[in-house]
Design an enzyme around this catalytic site. Structure first.
Site, PDB file in Angstrom:
ATOM      1  N   ASP A  88     -11.104  -0.620  30.899  1.00 56.37           N
ATOM      2  CA  ASP A  88     -12.171   0.511  30.681  1.00 56.37           C
ATOM      3  C   ASP A  88     -12.855   1.345  29.801  1.00 56.37           C
ATOM      4  O   ASP A  88     -13.792   2.303  30.264  1.00 56.37           O
ATOM      5  CB  ASP A  88     -12.645   1.160  32.540  1.00 56.37           C
ATOM      6  CG  ASP A  88     -14.047   1.389  32.721  1.00 56.37           C
ATOM      7  OD1 ASP A  88     -14.781   1.258  32.453  1.00 56.37           O
ATOM      8  OD2 ASP A  88     -14.353   2.192  33.299  1.00 56.37           O
TER       9      ASP A  88
ATOM     10  N   HIS B 139     -17.577  -0.444  32.101  1.00 53.97           N
ATOM     11  CA  HIS B 139     -18.651   0.030  33.435  1.00 53.97           C
ATOM     12  C   HIS B 139     -19.805   0.952  33.131  1.00 53.97           C
ATOM     13  O   HIS B 139     -21.115   0.829  33.453  1.00 53.97           O
ATOM     14  CB  HIS B 139     -18.636   0.089  34.167  1.00 53.97           C
ATOM     15  CG  HIS B 139     -18.238   2.289  34.726  1.00 53.97           C
ATOM     16  ND1 HIS B 139     -16.509   3.003  34.569  1.00 53.97           N
ATOM     17  CD2 HIS B 139     -18.663   3.235  35.456  1.00 53.97           C
ATOM     18  CE1 HIS B 139     -16.908   3.708  34.971  1.00 53.97           C
ATOM     19  NE2 HIS B 139     -18.169   3.969  35.644  1.00 53.97           N
TER      20      HIS B 139
ATOM     21  N   SER C  21     -19.419   9.529  33.474  1.00 53.34           N
ATOM     22  CA  SER C  21     -17.751   8.396  32.879  1.00 53.34           C
ATOM     23  C   SER C  21     -18.268   8.261  31.602  1.00 53.34           C
ATOM     24  O   SER C  21     -19.418   7.945  30.851  1.00 53.34           O
ATOM     25  CB  SER C  21     -18.259   7.124  33.745  1.00 53.34           C
ATOM     26  OG  SER C  21     -18.593   7.272  34.786  1.00 53.34           O
TER      27      SER C  21
END
Length: 467
Positions: A152, A122, A227
């Protein structure tokens, strides 16, 4: 006493880290036909098979682990092209100036000396260009080698040799209560390090029964921007890729989640060698045994995985597993629920053999199973993963003569729709019998528009246009 005071002081100072808001999105993979220059079988990036039983979480260990990690964690920027119009004519008919615009940012981890970098899918979703900035501020344009939206995870590559990188630790050996560090770039604050402990293992955050996850849960502080950053043990070994936070505010509220390093390493190797992720499966379906159902199931144990169905010609069937058997352990991994099993199997390859411990009629038995490959294909443009379906299962859909099953749905807008209970019978008005038919039709399509025909269990067909 003095060491305890120092440890507490370091933990307080270190409490601040980061990570991007959690959601699964998909991204087109960039094909790379050149073979990697780095030998993954070499000892330079070993997969640690056993972890030390003595983790002395002293300030010295925190310092060494942090110093070993910060130069291997990078800042990843998602750049997109945006056309700016200086007049109504340019706005209406095109033209004007094209600029690169920062769409989002996160972190990444260098995992080889020649520039392979793992991050979250993402973080780079929808990027026209991905920029990577090292800890010394040197910036590169990165190539997207491949993505695994369902996990992910994305793999990037920059052209640079002699980079500092992290070695993989064995995420199967981590223990609840073990000290860890999270390293990344929260709120664009580079090289941020925070400390915490492993709060839980094999955590499944998804309420969709068709999707299963297995995360490491930690209380190391993480926030938007981290992230794709590193979760490391006190030795400085990579044991997870920071991925998600669960928060109503979007910021850290006490716990965060990471993809286990064994799973991330397997995904990386598959993307480099095959261009996609090869999933290993036992060939069973069933349900978790839990406090709500174990009495109804008339079993003496309250944890495990109850087999409801064994796939024909699967490794499980060949090894003798049967309906109503309860799987309690695979190799040395205790199976309390399906997420334990899914997490471990996602770190293994098709063709591997695993030792399975199970209960049958109250008696403990063991068998060896050769893992099968799960044949699936992700239709990236609509976020639906399909798989081959047996003829006997086609009959459940209005006696359909052809079609492919839907294994996972990544677009949350479609999760609760009739699509999750359907099969796909046609794409662009052509019948599909297998995932190879799906792949062929999509690859040969000259249009960005897909006409997909679904069939429900009532035998009703509906065709929808996806752009």
């Amino acid at each position: 006493m003095k060491d305890t005071f120092k440890l507490a002081l370091v933990a307080i100072i270190a409490s601040g880290l980061s990570i991007g808001s959690y959601h699964f999105i998909y991204n087109d993979s960039s094909e790379n036909e050149e073979k990697p220059t780095f030998d993954w079988s070499s000892e330079s990036i070993p997969l640690v098979q056993t972890s030390s039983n003595t983790y002395n979480a002293s300030p010295d260990n925190f310092t060494a682990a942090a110093e070993n990690t910060v130069d291997a964690v990078v800042h990843v920027k998602n750049m997109t092209l945006m056309r700016t119009a200086s007049s109504y004519f340019e706005y209406k008919f095109g033209g004007g100036e094209t600029k690169k615009v920062l769409r989002g940012a996160g972190s990444g981890v260098i995992v080889s000396p020649d520039g392979y970098i793992v991050t979250n899918n993402h973080v780079i979703e929808g990027a026209n260009e991905v920029q990577v900035t090292l800890n010394d501020n040197e910036t590169f344009t990165a190539e997207i080698i491949g993505t695994a939206p369902e996990s992910d995870i994305a793999l990037l590559k920059i052209e640079r040799d002699g980079l500092k990188y992290l070695q993989f630790g064995d995420s199967n050996s981590i223990r609840v209560g073990e000290w860890v560090l999270a390293v990344g770039n929260p709120f664009n604050l580079t090289s941020t390090v925070t400390a915490g402990i492993i709060s839980a293992k094999a955590r499944d955050l998804n309420n969709n029964d068709n999707q299963f996850q297995s995360f490491i849960q930690t209380d190391a502080a993480v926030n938007p921007g981290n992230s794709g950053g590193a979760l490391v043990n006190t030795k400085g070994e990579l044991i997870g890729i920071n991925t998600a936070i669960t928060s109503q505010t979007g910021s850290f509220i006490g716990y965060s989640f990471a993809v286990p390093s064994n799973n991330a390493k397997k995904i990386i190797e598959d993307l480099i060698e095959y261009g996609s992720v090869r999933k290993a499966v036992l060939g069973v379906r069933g349900t978790d045994i839990n406090e709500q159902n174990y009495k109804q199931l008339e079993t003496e144990i309250s944890q495990g995985f109850l087999i409801g169905d064994v796939s024909k010609n699967s490794g499980a069937e060949k090894a003798g597993l049967q309906k109503d058997d309860i799987i309690t352990k695979i190799d040395n991994i205790r199976i309390r629920r399906f997420s334990d099993m899914a997490g471990y199997l996602n770190s293994r390859n098709p063709g591997d053999q695993v030792n399975v411990t199970y209960l049958r009629s109250g008696k403990t038995k063991e068998t060896t199973i050769q893992l099968d490959i799960l044949s699936t294909y992700l239709i990236k443009s609509i976020g639906i993963e399909v798989q081959n379906i047996e003829k006997k299962d086609l009959k459940k859909f209005g006696n359909a003569k052809n079609g492919v099953g839907i294994s996972e749905i990544f677009d949350k807008r479609l999760e609760n729709s009739f699509i999750s209970e359907s099969i796909i019978t046609k794409i662009n008005k052509e019948e599909v019998n297998s995932i190879e038919d799906v792949r062929k039709i999509i690859n040969q399509s000259k249009s960005q528009t897909l006409l997909i025909t679904f069939m429900t269990k009532d035998g009703e067909e509906s065709t929808y246009v996806f752009r």
